[in-house]
Design a protein around this motif. Structure first.
Motif, PDB file in Angstrom:
ATOM      1  N   LYS A  39      41.071  44.230  33.555  1.00  0.00           N
ATOM      2  CA  LYS A  39      42.305  44.081  32.777  1.00  0.00           C
ATOM      3  C   LYS A  39      42.882  45.447  32.453  1.00  0.00           C
ATOM      4  CE  LYS A  39      42.637  39.635  30.827  1.00  0.00           C
ATOM      5  NZ  LYS A  39      41.687  38.830  30.078  1.00  0.00           N
ATOM      6  N   ILE A  40      41.996  46.380  32.114  1.00  0.00           N
ATOM      7  CA  ILE A  40      42.472  47.730  31.798  1.00  0.00           C
ATOM      8  C   ILE A  40      43.200  48.300  33.009  1.00  0.00           C
ATOM      9  CG2 ILE A  40      41.749  50.057  31.163  1.00  0.00           C
ATOM     10  CD1 ILE A  40      39.398  48.771  29.704  1.00  0.00           C
ATOM     11  N   MET A  41      42.617  48.084  34.189  1.00  0.00           N
ATOM     12  CA  MET A  41      43.252  48.549  35.429  1.00  0.00           C
ATOM     13  C   MET A  41      44.651  47.957  35.559  1.00  0.00           C
ATOM     14  SD  MET A  41      41.118  50.212  37.511  1.00  0.00           S
ATOM     15  CE  MET A  41      39.509  50.798  37.118  1.00  0.00           C
ATOM     16  N   LYS A  42      44.718  46.663  35.302  1.00  0.00           N
ATOM     17  CA  LYS A  42      45.989  45.979  35.475  1.00  0.00           C
ATOM     18  C   LYS A  42      47.039  46.567  34.544  1.00  0.00           C
ATOM     19  CE  LYS A  42      47.455  41.186  35.746  1.00  0.00           C
ATOM     20  NZ  LYS A  42      46.815  39.864  35.789  1.00  0.00           N
ATOM     21  N   TRP A  43      46.648  46.790  33.308  1.00  0.00           N
ATOM     22  CA  TRP A  43      47.604  47.359  32.365  1.00  0.00           C
ATOM     23  C   TRP A  43      47.960  48.786  32.748  1.00  0.00           C
ATOM     24  CZ3 TRP A  43      50.446  44.118  30.230  1.00  0.00           C
ATOM     25  CH2 TRP A  43      49.943  42.871  29.834  1.00  0.00           C
ATOM     26  N   SER A  44      47.000  49.519  33.296  1.00  0.00           N
ATOM     27  CA  SER A  44      47.311  50.883  33.738  1.00  0.00           C
ATOM     28  C   SER A  44      48.360  50.859  34.843  1.00  0.00           C
ATOM     29  CB  SER A  44      46.055  51.578  34.258  1.00  0.00           C
ATOM     30  OG  SER A  44      45.006  51.428  33.358  1.00  0.00           O
ATOM     31  N   VAL A  45      48.211  49.903  35.767  1.00  0.00           N
ATOM     32  CA  VAL A  45      49.188  49.807  36.848  1.00  0.00           C
ATOM     33  C   VAL A  45      50.572  49.487  36.282  1.00  0.00           C
ATOM     34  CG1 VAL A  45      49.862  48.515  38.896  1.00  0.00           C
ATOM     35  CG2 VAL A  45      47.497  49.183  38.584  1.00  0.00           C
ATOM     36  N   TYR A  46      50.595  48.537  35.350  1.00  0.00           N
ATOM     37  CA  TYR A  46      51.866  48.217  34.703  1.00  0.00           C
ATOM     38  C   TYR A  46      52.458  49.450  34.038  1.00  0.00           C
ATOM     39  CZ  TYR A  46      52.252  43.159  35.109  1.00  0.00           C
ATOM     40  OH  TYR A  46      52.445  41.902  35.594  1.00  0.00           O
ATOM     41  N   LEU A  54      56.415  53.678  33.352  1.00  0.00           N
ATOM     42  CA  LEU A  54      56.741  55.081  33.078  1.00  0.00           C
ATOM     43  C   LEU A  54      57.555  55.710  34.198  1.00  0.00           C
ATOM     44  CD1 LEU A  54      53.764  57.064  31.552  1.00  0.00           C
ATOM     45  CD2 LEU A  54      56.043  56.677  30.630  1.00  0.00           C
ATOM     46  N   PHE A  55      57.142  55.441  35.433  1.00  0.00           N
ATOM     47  CA  PHE A  55      57.703  56.215  36.538  1.00  0.00           C
ATOM     48  C   PHE A  55      58.706  55.438  37.381  1.00  0.00           C
ATOM     49  CE2 PHE A  55      53.696  58.479  35.669  1.00  0.00           C
ATOM     50  CZ  PHE A  55      54.257  59.686  35.308  1.00  0.00           C
ATOM     51  N   LEU A  56      59.044  54.235  36.948  1.00  0.00           N
ATOM     52  CA  LEU A  56      60.042  53.510  37.720  1.00  0.00           C
ATOM     53  C   LEU A  56      61.069  52.859  36.793  1.00  0.00           C
ATOM     54  CD1 LEU A  56      60.823  52.765  40.573  1.00  0.00           C
ATOM     55  CD2 LEU A  56      59.535  50.654  40.309  1.00  0.00           C
ATOM     56  N   SER A 101      47.897  45.057  45.384  1.00  0.00           N
ATOM     57  CA  SER A 101      47.615  44.000  46.361  1.00  0.00           C
ATOM     58  C   SER A 101      46.587  43.031  45.806  1.00  0.00           C
ATOM     59  CB  SER A 101      47.054  44.567  47.655  1.00  0.00           C
ATOM     60  OG  SER A 101      47.755  45.689  48.031  1.00  0.00           O
ATOM     61  N   TYR A 102      45.570  43.577  45.173  1.00  0.00           N
ATOM     62  CA  TYR A 102      44.536  42.708  44.631  1.00  0.00           C
ATOM     63  C   TYR A 102      45.127  41.753  43.604  1.00  0.00           C
ATOM     64  CZ  TYR A 102      40.355  40.988  42.451  1.00  0.00           C
ATOM     65  OH  TYR A 102      39.388  40.145  41.974  1.00  0.00           O
ATOM     66  N   PHE A 103      45.879  42.308  42.661  1.00  0.00           N
ATOM     67  CA  PHE A 103      46.412  41.458  41.587  1.00  0.00           C
ATOM     68  C   PHE A 103      47.433  40.459  42.133  1.00  0.00           C
ATOM     69  CE2 PHE A 103      45.266  45.231  38.869  1.00  0.00           C
ATOM     70  CZ  PHE A 103      44.116  44.633  38.384  1.00  0.00           C
ATOM     71  N   VAL A 104      48.224  40.892  43.092  1.00  0.00           N
ATOM     72  CA  VAL A 104      49.246  39.983  43.613  1.00  0.00           C
ATOM     73  C   VAL A 104      48.611  38.863  44.435  1.00  0.00           C
ATOM     74  CG1 VAL A 104      51.207  39.775  45.171  1.00  0.00           C
ATOM     75  CG2 VAL A 104      51.078  41.690  43.589  1.00  0.00           C
ATOM     76  N   ARG A 149      45.248  37.904  44.554  1.00  0.00           N
ATOM     77  CA  ARG A 149      44.208  37.109  43.899  1.00  0.00           C
ATOM     78  C   ARG A 149      44.675  36.452  42.618  1.00  0.00           C
ATOM     79  NH1 ARG A 149      42.003  37.018  47.934  1.00  0.00           N
ATOM     80  NH2 ARG A 149      40.022  37.951  48.513  1.00  0.00           N
ATOM     81  N   GLU A 150      45.462  37.194  41.849  1.00  0.00           N
ATOM     82  CA  GLU A 150      45.829  36.647  40.549  1.00  0.00           C
ATOM     83  C   GLU A 150      47.286  36.224  40.520  1.00  0.00           C
ATOM     84  OE1 GLU A 150      44.535  39.310  37.503  1.00  0.00           O
ATOM     85  OE2 GLU A 150      42.468  39.294  38.242  1.00  0.00           O
ATOM     86  N   LYS A 151      47.939  36.262  41.670  1.00  0.00           N
ATOM     87  CA  LYS A 151      49.313  35.802  41.779  1.00  0.00           C
ATOM     88  C   LYS A 151      50.224  36.472  40.752  1.00  0.00           C
ATOM     89  CE  LYS A 151      48.028  32.334  44.615  1.00  0.00           C
ATOM     90  NZ  LYS A 151      47.054  33.192  45.288  1.00  0.00           N
ATOM     91  N   THR A 152      50.025  37.776  40.560  1.00  0.00           N
ATOM     92  CA  THR A 152      50.852  38.512  39.602  1.00  0.00           C
ATOM     93  C   THR A 152      52.174  38.870  40.258  1.00  0.00           C
ATOM     94  OG1 THR A 152      48.759  39.495  38.976  1.00  0.00           O
ATOM     95  CG2 THR A 152      50.712  40.330  37.885  1.00  0.00           C
ATOM     96  N   SER A 153      53.137  37.952  40.224  1.00  0.00           N
ATOM     97  CA  SER A 153      54.367  38.175  40.975  1.00  0.00           C
ATOM     98  C   SER A 153      55.218  39.267  40.335  1.00  0.00           C
ATOM     99  CB  SER A 153      55.154  36.879  41.093  1.00  0.00           C
ATOM    100  OG  SER A 153      55.340  36.329  39.828  1.00  0.00           O
TER     101      SER A 153
END
Ligand SMILES: Nc1ncnc2c1ncn2[C@@H]1O[C@H](COP(=O)(O)OP(=O)(O)OP(=O)(O)O)[C@@H](O)[C@H]1O
Ligand SMILES: [Mg+2]
Lengths: 376, 580
Positions: free
Chosen positions: B25-32, B37-39, B406-409, B411-415
């Motif tokens: 989850k921490i990874m996921k939030w870091s990606v967000y 921040l940068f987009l 890719s993993y989150f999209v 496996r977890e369908k994070t659209s």
């Protein structure tokens, strides 16, 4: 320790309800089969037990501990996947050693953990410990694959892959072994040998096993207990013999083996107190199933019906005349499709050498023994 | 029994919370956070600035009440005033009009040029198809500012083509290198492969049975071609045109080298506003316009290709009859070679110039030397190193982020992540650069002018390519393999690292090379953002061109091209998804 209890398990997906309250009670060391048609929720049940799906409601106990909130990687359920799910980047040895390495990764000194991690990333970085080597070796010997330890998993036959998957699950000494249609990818002959292998190992280790299948023969021949599922519910739980001889309803009866099923009405009871059922105006059969119902289903297994040879007689009320429609030679048995006043009757007879098969159009006397006429 | 259980249950609830709040989850939030921040933040800031006309420091507002107050005041003065010049016929209006005109002409010309080509590749037995297909990818390898430089060698005042032209007795120049015409030509001849492969696919897929029917009814081959095949391929063709439009509209390398003084193009205008005048208002309005136009055309293209999978080119459809008339295949072969000749000449000119002592108003240089390469290697070793380091950094970031996305999209369908990571596709490099410079030029995240921000910009810009590559392999990894790992005791993160990661390696490798290559080629962001002490090769070529040191520029350009070809070949080897 290794018993499994499932209480009122419900699993809802967005659109569908896969499980509508499943109850299972599996004693330690038992071999339990989940049997049912495609889409009835067998896989879902198993995935809930393994921890891959979160149940909508209901409890799952392994040993006597509620495991609903235990993550999948701590449930200690060994699972054999239908697709085997072997790790293609590892060889046979490494596949089997995976759980042992993971166990080491979570315990021991920092240095050892680092070594284990290196080992998981590449075999060139670090050698497995003596203990791991011994355990993996034993597990592979157990499934008769000791000589293939260094092979890549893609260089194995289907049956060998199946054994690797089994060894991989067994080596972690799981409290429960879960198998989801493990034999469905194998050809018929291999399926039979694997059946015996799995059964032998299960008996040897006395390991609690849940075995999912939609093949009734597989379930009946391997399991101590069979739970028949339909539409997300358990219809009947019983031993194979019970299930076969006294199915609870026509669905189960039909599912656990081919059978003749007719509608009937209980008219009266005979002198012995056995009910007499009317199937058509001319056909009345005596059954030894005691029942209070009036409208019943009459079930007769094909191999329970006897075709009377010319000259032989029996002392029974349940003898009728029928016409042969088709006769099929199946090897050890012969199957006759008969017609009885517009109804189809299927009969299976053992094949005796030196007998001629009845031909199409022959009229035969058929005996339906009272104890094989089951009312449900 | 139940009394004993109760406190235990509460305890485990807390434990569960910790357990579910796992590293994944921490990874996921870091990606967000990274994408935010940068987009999202830079684009949003630019959007605000286009109304206020003055910098708006959103991050600063969060940490410092004074900045917050200033910002609120600026926001309250926001107006549409700055947009009026866009519509009112000012410079911006002409810049937009010219850019649209350029992009439209390039799209139309490319489609016309590609129609015979696509037909040749899809429906005939033209000889040397494989070789020609390989040659057709070369234009894409060359960064456009290098092609532009090559064009000058050919069509400049003393260019060799113009020299020949004049020696044939004509007056003046055949084509003036510094003109709209030459910009159009460069883009047409170097962008056509973008359209070619989708069009080949469209021709292959267009319903064969209808054609057969038409043939059976007695139509001649060519009538079938014009009245049946082309119309069926039209959605694919339109989609290709839209793609070319976006590419041409956001191309920076060609216009910055070739645009004459009088010709306003939006990318050049935006570049001047920010790097010459620090005109926040102007730069942000142009950025918003660029993003909006690119977004509209990108969306249109998606809309047209929706439900039509032109990506899968798995062999020829059954029963396809290829045109094998000698007359047709030979003329198509000649045509294809002629088309390819122009980019080849451009490249050849750069190559020859890189070995030339001097090359003036003659057909060939005075003499040949390898001195320019020596200069490049002695003087610009640092730039080569910088290029590799910057590209390496961008690769590392995009590798990690793309793998996780890719993993989150998958496996977890994070659209949401899927959507966010595709945004860079519609942001022209110049626009992204402007947004970054504006957003990160004050505390608390003062990053403008650092190599780090440049690396992040590269990574974000090429993220979609990386993700496309990793997503493909991720989808091919069945989830039960990962579940097996979890079942055997691994936590999700450990399962990803030990099982999913190694299996994704081919996709990661192919994507990495692609990112590496495009970063080395990248012009717009580099020119806008590269700090002096981190100047990469592409910036050196660019500056040398501006300074008139064309020979070293050519030598360095050849170096880039060779590097790119090697890496690209490597990437193709890895993915093995060549078209033929
Ligand atoms: N992820 C999901 N989302 C929605 N519905 C699902 C999902 N997984 C399973 N289902 C539904 O739940 C029901 C039970 O599925 P399950 O996979 O348990 O069947 P099964 O008994 O294992 O069948 P089979 O013998 O074909 O493997 C099915 O109707 C299926 O469509
Ligand atoms: Mg299933």
């Amino acid at each position: 320790m290794g018993s499994v209890k499932v209480q009122n398990l419900v699993k809802k997906y967005d659109k569908a309800t896969a499980l509508k309250g499943v109850d299972l009670d599996i004693k330690e060391g038992e071999f339990y089969a989940l049997l049912g048609p495609s889409g009835c929720g067998k896989t879902t049940t198993m995935r809930c037990i393994a921890g891959f799906e979160k149940p909508t409601s209901g409890e799952i106990l392994i040993g006597d501990k509620v495991v609903n909130n235990v993550p999948a990687n701590r449930r200690n359920c060994g699972m054999v996947f239908q697709s085997y799910a072997l790790f293609p980047h590892y060889n046979v040895f490494e596949n089997v050693a995976y759980s042992l390495n993971i166990r080491d990764l979570y315990s021991g000194s920092m240095g050892q953990r680092a070594k284990t991690f290196a080992r998981l990333m590449s075999r060139r970085l670090s050698k497995p410990t003596k203990e791991i080597q011994r355990k993996v070796h034993d597990a592979l010997e157990y499934v008769e694959l000791g000589h293939l330890a260094e092979r890549g998993v893609n260089e194995l036959s289907g049956g060998q892959q199946q054994r690797v998957a089994l060894a991989r699950a067994l080596v972690m000494e799981p409290s429960v072994l879960l198998m989801d249609e493990p034999l469905s990818n194998l050809d018929k002959k291999l399926r039979n040998t694997m059946r015996t292998t799995i059964r032998r190992i299960q008996q040897d280790l006395k390991i609690t096993t849940i075995f999912v299948t939609h093949d009734q023969e597989e379930a009946m021949s391997m399991a101590d207990h069979v739970a028949v599922m339909r539409d997300g519910e358990i219809v009947q739980m019983a031993t194979p013999t019970e299930l076969y001889s006294s199915p609870k309803d026509p669905f189960v009866a039909d599912f656990v083996g081919s059978s003749n099923i007719y509608e009937g009405q209980v008219m009266e009871t005979n002198a012995q107190g056995n009910p007499i059922v009317k199937i058509t105006d001319n056909i009345h059969l005596v059954s030894d199933t005691r029942t209070d119902k009036k409208d019943v289903k009459v079930l007769v297994r094909p191999e329970g019906i006897e075709i009377l040879r010319k000259g032989s007689t029996v002392k029974s009320e349940n003898v009728v005349e029928a016409k042969v429609k088709i006769s099929t030679y199946l090897g050890p048995t012969i199957r006759y499709d008969l017609e009885l006043e517009g109804m189809d009757v299927m009969v299976e007879e053992e094949f005796q050498p030196n007998t001629t098969l009845y031909a199409e159009g022959d009229t035969v006397s058929v005996h339906l023994p009272m104890e094989r006429v089951v009312l449900i | 029994m139940s009394n004993e259980n109760k406190p235990k249950g509460q305890n485990s609830k807390l434990g569960d919370w910790f357990r579910t709040f796992d590293s994944l989850k921490i990874m996921k939030w870091s990606v967000y956070l990274f994408f935010f921040l940068f987009l999202v933040l830079p684009l949003f800031s630019v959007f605000l600035v286009s109304f206020t006309g003055q910098p708006v420091n959103i991050l600063g507002s969060l940490v410092n009440p004074d900045i917050m107050a200033t910002n609120i005041e600026r926001l309250s003065n926001a107006s549409l005033e700055h947009y009026q010049s866009l519509l009112g016929g000012g410079t911006y209006f002409y810049a937009l009009r010219n850019s649209l005109g350029l992009a439209i002409s390039v799209s139309i010309l490319v489609i016309l040029l590609c129609l015979p080509l696509a037909y040749a590749f899809a429906r005939t037995t033209m000889p040397f198809k494989k070789t020609l297909a390989a040659l057709c990818t070369i234009p894409l390898i060359v960064p456009t500012f290098i092609s532009a430089a090559g064009f000058i060698i050919m069509f400049g005042r003393t260019g060799w083509v113009n020299t020949i032209y004049q020696s044939l007795g004509f007056d003046g120049l055949l084509i003036n290198a510094y003109s709209m015409t030459s910009i159009v030509l460069i883009q047409v001849f170097f962008f056509f492969p973008f359209a070619l492969w989708p069009m080949v696919a469209a021709f292959k897929i267009a319903d064969m049975s209808l054609e057969e029917a038409s043939n059976n009814m007695g139509s001649k081959n060519w009538t079938t071609m014009f009245f049946v095949t082309f119309p069926l391929a039209i959605p694919g063709i339109i989609s290709a045109a839209l793609l070319i439009f976006t590419v041409s509209f956001s191309d920076f390398g060609t216009p910055i080298i070739l645009a004459p003084d009088g010709l306003n193009l939006i990318v050049v205008e935006a570049y001047r506003e920010i790097s010459g005048f620090f005109n926040w208002a102007g730069a942000s309005i142009l950025t918003i316009v660029m993003v909006a136009v690119a977004a509209i055309f990108f969306w249109l293209q998606r809309y047209i290709t929706k439900n039509k999978d032109y990506g899968t080119l798995s062999g020829k459809p059954k029963g396809m009859r290829l045109n094998d008339s000698k007359w047709v295949t030979r003329s198509l072969l000649v045509y294809t070679c002629l088309i390819l000749l122009i980019p080849m000449f451009v490249l050849l000119s750069v190559l020859v110039q890189s070995f030339a002592t001097t090359w003036g108003a003659d057909f060939l240089p005075r003499g040949f030397t390898i001195a320019h390469y020596a200069t490049v290697f002695t003087r610009s070793g640092d730039n080569i190193m910088n290029s590799l380091l910057l590209a390496g950094g961008a690769l590392l970031i995009s590798m990690i982020v793309a793998t996780l996305v890719s993993y989150f999209v998958v496996r977890e369908k994070t659209s949401k992540l899927d959507f966010m990571s595709s945004i860079p596709l519609i942001v022209p490099g110049i626009a992204l650069g402007i947004a970054y410079i504006q957003t990160f030029n004050t505390a608390p995240l003062q990053l403008t002018g650092t190599a780090f921000l440049l690396i992040v910009a590269y990574a974000i810009r090429r993220m979609p390519y990386m993700i496309r590559s990793t997503m493909g392999t991720m989808m091919a990894i069945k989830s039960d393999i990962e579940e097996a790992a979890v079942n055997l005791g691994a936590s999700k993160l450990v399962a990803i690292i030990t099982v999913v990661g190694p299996l994704m390696l081919p996709g990661i490798a192919a994507g990495s090379i692609l990112v590496f290559v495009t970063v080395i080629k990248e012009t717009s962001i580099t020119v806008l953002m590269a700090p002096a002490d981190w100047a990469p090769m592409s910036l050196m070529v660019f500056q040398n061109l501006l300074r008139g040191e064309v020979y070293t520029a050519s030598a360095m350009a050849m170096l880039i091209i060779v590097l790119v070809i090697i890496l690209q070949t490597l990437a193709n080897k890895i993915t093995k998804n060549s078209l033929y």
